[in-house]
Design an enzyme around this catalytic site. Structure first.
Site, mmCIF file in Angstrom:
data_model
loop_
_atom_site.group_PDB
_atom_site.id
_atom_site.type_symbol
_atom_site.label_atom_id
_atom_site.label_comp_id
_atom_site.label_asym_id
_atom_site.label_seq_id
_atom_site.Cartn_x
_atom_site.Cartn_y
_atom_site.Cartn_z
ATOM 1 C CG HIS A 1 -3.393 -3.886 3.536
ATOM 2 N ND1 HIS A 1 -2.200 -3.046 4.212
ATOM 3 C CD2 HIS A 1 -3.986 -2.833 2.602
ATOM 4 C CE1 HIS A 1 -2.440 -1.778 3.789
ATOM 5 N NE2 HIS A 1 -3.278 -1.555 3.170
ATOM 6 C CB CYS B 1 -0.907 -0.073 1.122
ATOM 7 S SG CYS B 1 -2.213 1.156 1.031
ATOM 8 C CD GLU C 1 -0.546 -5.884 5.676
ATOM 9 O OE1 GLU C 1 -0.742 -4.556 5.685
ATOM 10 O OE2 GLU C 1 -0.051 -6.375 4.621
#
EC number: 6.3.5.3
Length: 227
Positions: free
Chosen positions: A194, A86, A196
């Site tokens: 994302h 990002c 994660e």
């Protein structure tokens, strides 16, 4: 394997990144504050999402001048795996490590939801755990994730097989629905979604975990000798 998570003023995904590495992979990880000047001793570098320096001027435009950024460029030049997610992707573009630029989403709205990604290239150290053409679910959270590049750059990305992920649908206006790209050498990945935030089914998807597992496996295959 030991990871560095770069922390900038305005970072807000650094804790998620740290959790993915320490709690899901069981690997070593440390926060590295933006005023540091060295990444020696780290095997991989993670530049997380957020709103570094408030995203003033342009996303990542101020962060590129942080003291730690020459060390990030050095790590990339040395062939270490560098992942920018990002805002981290935007910073890598500002540093000139990755091509292209990010514009406002086509509808001028912030998008925050799970999206479908297509694995376009599974021959990178970030994507080797996936199948080519595999559909995965990973959340996005951005207002300026509309990837843009000129025709020559796009042709080069396609020719060099640098497009790692595309969106299943045109969510933000990105050229060719591009969601993530690598550098020519293949050791740097920038992506707007994302991973994660998709490392445990309790979060709605664990599809992002394979990305981090791929990094570790490829590093071990290269650096760890077994009898």
């Amino acid at each position: 394997m030991k990871f560095a998570v770069i922390v900038l003023p305005g970072s807000n995904c650094d804790i998620d990144m740290y959790h993915a590495i320490q709690d899901e992979l069981g690997e070593q990880v440390e926060y590295v504050w933006h005023d540091e000047t060295s990444l020696d001793g780290f095997d991989g570098v993670l530049v997380p999402g957020g709103f570094s320096y408030g995203d003033y001027l342009r996303c990542g435009a101020i962060a590129r001048f942080s003291n730690i950024m020459p060390a990030v460029k050095k790590a990339a030049a040395e062939g270490k795996p560098v992942l920018g997610v990002c805002n981290g992707f935007q910073i890598l573009q500002e540093l000139g490590i990755l091509p292209g630029a990010m514009r406002r989403n086509k509808d001028l709205k912030f998008i925050c939801r799970p999206v479908e990604l297509i694995v376009e290239n599974n021959e990178t150290q970030f994507t080797s755990g996936y199948q080519k053409g595999e559909s995965i679910s990973v959340p996005v959270a951005h207002g300026e994730g509309n990837f843009y590049c000129d025709e020559d750059t796009l042709a080069k990305l396609i020719e060099n097989n640098q497009i790692a992920f595309t969106y299943g649908d045109d969510i933000n206006g990105s050229v060719n629905r591009i969601a993530g790209i690598t550098n020519e050498e293949g050791n740097v990945l920038g992506m707007m979604p994302h991973p994660e935030r998709a490392v445990d089914s309790l979060l709605g998807s664990a599809d992002g975990l394979k990305l981090f597992q791929s990094i570790v496996k490829n590093w071990r295959d290269t650096h760890v000798t077994t009898a």
